[in-house]
Design an enzyme around this catalytic site. Structure first.
Site, PDB file in Angstrom:
ATOM      1  N   GLY A   1       0.831  -1.208   0.000  1.00  0.00           N
ATOM      2  CA  GLY A   1       0.000   0.000   0.000  1.00  0.00           C
ATOM      3  C   GLY A   1       0.858   1.247   0.000  1.00  0.00           C
ATOM      4  O   GLY A   1       2.046   1.205   0.341  1.00  0.00           O
TER       5      GLY A   1
ATOM      6  N   GLY B   1       0.510  -5.312   0.656  1.00  0.00           N
ATOM      7  CA  GLY B   1      -0.678  -5.287  -0.176  1.00  0.00           C
ATOM      8  C   GLY B   1      -0.488  -5.964  -1.516  1.00  0.00           C
ATOM      9  O   GLY B   1      -1.462  -6.428  -2.128  1.00  0.00           O
TER      10      GLY B   1
ATOM     11  N   GLU C   1       5.451  -5.785   7.641  1.00  0.00           N
ATOM     12  CA  GLU C   1       4.738  -4.743   8.379  1.00  0.00           C
ATOM     13  C   GLU C   1       5.284  -4.455   9.768  1.00  0.00           C
ATOM     14  O   GLU C   1       5.188  -3.317  10.248  1.00  0.00           O
ATOM     15  CB  GLU C   1       3.254  -5.099   8.467  1.00  0.00           C
ATOM     16  CG  GLU C   1       2.476  -4.899   7.186  1.00  0.00           C
ATOM     17  CD  GLU C   1       2.649  -6.023   6.180  1.00  0.00           C
ATOM     18  OE1 GLU C   1       2.097  -5.925   5.076  1.00  0.00           O
ATOM     19  OE2 GLU C   1       3.351  -7.013   6.500  1.00  0.00           O
TER      20      GLU C   1
ATOM     21  N   ASP D   1      -1.552  -7.891   7.037  1.00  0.00           N
ATOM     22  CA  ASP D   1      -2.995  -7.795   6.822  1.00  0.00           C
ATOM     23  C   ASP D   1      -3.303  -8.348   5.433  1.00  0.00           C
ATOM     24  O   ASP D   1      -2.618  -9.245   4.970  1.00  0.00           O
ATOM     25  CB  ASP D   1      -3.490  -6.353   7.027  1.00  0.00           C
ATOM     26  CG  ASP D   1      -2.967  -5.378   5.992  1.00  0.00           C
ATOM     27  OD1 ASP D   1      -1.886  -5.621   5.418  1.00  0.00           O
ATOM     28  OD2 ASP D   1      -3.644  -4.372   5.741  1.00  0.00           O
TER      29      ASP D   1
END
Length: 366
Positions: free
Chosen positions: A81, A129, A152, A160
């Site tokens: 992301g 992502g 992350e 995630d």
């Protein structure tokens, strides 16, 4: 060397107003090109929304038999992301990021349940992502250039986009190691972890993309697939399975420190530099993901993500790694033992009317 099909001008295509993601029909192949090469195709809210809309349309289009996703440029499919945008939004309250994640997680769930072959060229960097828009697909292709992972914890966050479910299913405790250390992994390691299916030389990706225009996906990929090199991660199962076989992060850290081996000590050093809160929440997320559906895991990751948006470590991690680049984050709390079980549990509490509430594919089709 290219990461996928070369541009053409004689095919039907469409783009977002900013051209950050391109859509094209080639024969019976629908091609998605992430088109932010200078940012290693980092995913934005607009890109996720456009992909969600186009994939939904293609699923009902009898003229599209297969979908291919790849990245523009030479550096990779997707570096994750757009965390600079997330950082700026956190300073403003975080609502835009919450909306982005809601759309992104819907996209991840759609990809996982897609009714047509979804081929992902996981060439070059495929992080965070980027894993979400590739590793949930049905035909996942890595190369000798692949560098993937869920890094992350380095920025005070946790895996995630369904990453906690994917890594909870990896052999032994290899997924736990990958999640807590945030290690960059090779294509062979991705195959071992269960994040990918096929190994193809990067130089053969354009020819494979052309074959996908007329051939069934499995037939085309089968012709180009090669024997992958050995996975370095697979060769470390002895100490990884031994050291990470605990539900307590402090116990894992002690085992790594006392294990007789250089690699275990290096893993301990790596984890020690991460956000203690992120490490503990990431471990809890992995353990809780076992036995859950992807939709259930995404809903839990959404709860966790919103709590991190409201906390200090995520913002501090991005500042230290990406904004100021001093590589010296000041985590609060600063040590694993200072993060209590109650602190961790609060990240998983229901969100009330902000819950994600994704439906499984079977329910969506009723």
């Amino acid at each position: 060397m290219t990461a996928g099909p070369t541009p053409r001008t004689n095919t039907a295509s469409s783009a977002t107003p900013t051209d950050e993601v391109l859509f094209e029909r080639r024969g019976h192949l629908g091609v998605i090109t992430l088109n932010r090469p200078r940012a290693v195709n980092a995913l934005t809210a607009g890109m996720a929304a456009a992909m969600l809309d186009q994939l939904t349309a293609w699923e009902d289009d009898d003229g599209v038999a297969t979908v291919l996703v790849h990245g523009a440029g030479e550096r990779g499919l997707c570096a994750g992301g757009d965390i600079v945008a997330i950082y700026e939004d956190m300073l403003a309250g975080g609502e835009a990021t919450a909306d982005f994640w809601r759309t992104e997680y819907q996209l991840n769930a759609l990809i996982a349940g897609y009714s047509k072959p979804y081929v992902a060229f996981m060439d070059g960097l495929v992080l965070g992502g980027g894993v979400g828009i590739s590793a949930h697909g049905s035909v996942r292709v890595v190369t000798e250039r692949t560098r993937t992972g869920m890094p992350e914890t380095t920025i005070g966050f946790v895996p995630d986009v369904g990453g906690t479910l994917l890594l909870s299913r990896s052999p032994g405790e290899s997924g736990t190691h990958a999640a807590l250390t945030g290690a960059h992994l090779s294509g062979a390691d991705a195959l071992f972890l269960g994040l990918a299916d096929h190994f193809v030389s990067s130089g053969n990706l354009p020819a494979l993309a052309a074959a996908l225009e007329t051939e069934a996906a499995e037939d085309a990929v089968g012709r180009f697939a090669e024997e992958p090199p050995a996975s370095a991660l697979a060769g470390q199962r002895d100490w990884i399975d031994s050291c990470y076989a605990s539900d307590d992060a402090e116990d894992i850290f002690r085992r790594l420190r006392t294990f007789d081996g250089e690699a275990a000590g290096e893993a301990a050093d790596t984890i020690e530099a991460k956000s203690p809160t992120a490490v503990k929440v990431a471990l809890a997320s992995l353990r809780r993901a076992r036995g859950l559906s992807l939709e259930e895991v995404l809903a839990e990751e959404y709860r966790v993500g919103l709590r991190f948006l409201a906390g200090a470590d995520f913002r501090e991690g991005i500042r230290a790694q990406v904004v100021d680049k001093d590589r010296n984050p000041q985590w609060k709390p600063a040590a694993l033992h200072e993060v209590s079980a109650a602190d961790v549990a609060r990240f998983f509490e229901p969100l009330g009317d902000r819950e994600l509430n994704l439906q499984a594919k079977e329910a969506r089709n009723v």
